[in-house]
Design an enzyme around this catalytic site. Structure first.
Site: not given
Ligand code: IMP
Ligand code: MG
Length: 177
Positions: A101, A150, A157, A163
């Site tokens: 993300d 999302f 989740d 999940r």
């Molecule tokens: P980042 O550090 O922002 O890249 O976070 C990534 C983590 O956030 C992922 O491993 C997911 O656990 C969670 N995440 C990010 N986007 C989503 C989504 O659309 N649905 C569910 N979990 C998400």
């Protein structure tokens, strides 16, 4: 389809086919190397299971659980809730992730593994949300790019639910409200 889901973005069949396809690319890269597949809990569990069935080099699996905290300057900080068990020094590490993300979680973990003396660190992620990126991160293997929405299912989740859905779906707005 689950009644809380508005739309299926990626079907179970597409996800499983992609896992197999990614595994064949990974097999070429790691031929005869000893590798630790490092799954990030909990989101990576289904993808990890689908992927390893098709990997054919000597591998170990391990897991790490991290949580992200976002400060005032929105610089992500990552707290390790459960560390991996394996020794990292001089090993090839392939991080298995559900979705990238902002990129902050992986940014921190890649740096940590390099500090611990990993020989190489690469990433395989089933999903990538490039529009949400805040830090630069390179994932060698990417399953699907998704829009800045999302999503849930296939390990991902919302408040620890969904999940177990075998597909990637978008939740109905009424669930957030
Ligand atoms: P980042 O550090 O922002 O890249 O976070 C990534 C983590 O956030 C992922 O491993 C997911 O656990 C969670 N995440 C990010 N986007 C989503 C989504 O659309 N649905 C569910 N979990 C998400
Ligand atoms: Mg995650």
């Amino acid at each position: 389809m689950h009644s809380d889901i508005k739309e299926i973005l990626i079907s179970q069949a597409e996800l499983e086919k992609k896992a197999k396809n990614l595994a064949s690319q990974i097999n070429v890269h790691y031929k005869n190397k000893e590798v630790i597949l490092l799954g990030l809990l909990k989101g990576s569990i289904i993808f990890m299971g689908d992927l390893i069935k098709y990997l054919d080099f000597p591998l170990e699996i391990d897991f790490m659980d991290v949580s992200s905290y976002y400060g005032a300057e929105s610089i992500g900080d990552v707290k390790i809730l459960k560390d991996m068990a394996a020794e990292v020094k001089n090993k090839h590490i392939l991080i298995v992730e559900d979705i990238i993300d902002t990129g902050q979680t992986l940014f921190k973990i890649v740096n940590l593994l390099k500090e611990r003396g990993a020989e190489t660190v690469e990433i395989v992620t089933m999903l990538d949300k490039p529009e949400a990126r805040k830090v630069k991160i390179y994932s060698k293997y990417v399953g699907f790019e998704v829009p800045k929405l999302f999503v849930v299912g296939y390990g991902l989740d919302y408040n620890e639910k969904y999940r177990n859905l075998p597909y990637i779906g978008v939740l109905k707005e009424s669930i957030y409200n």
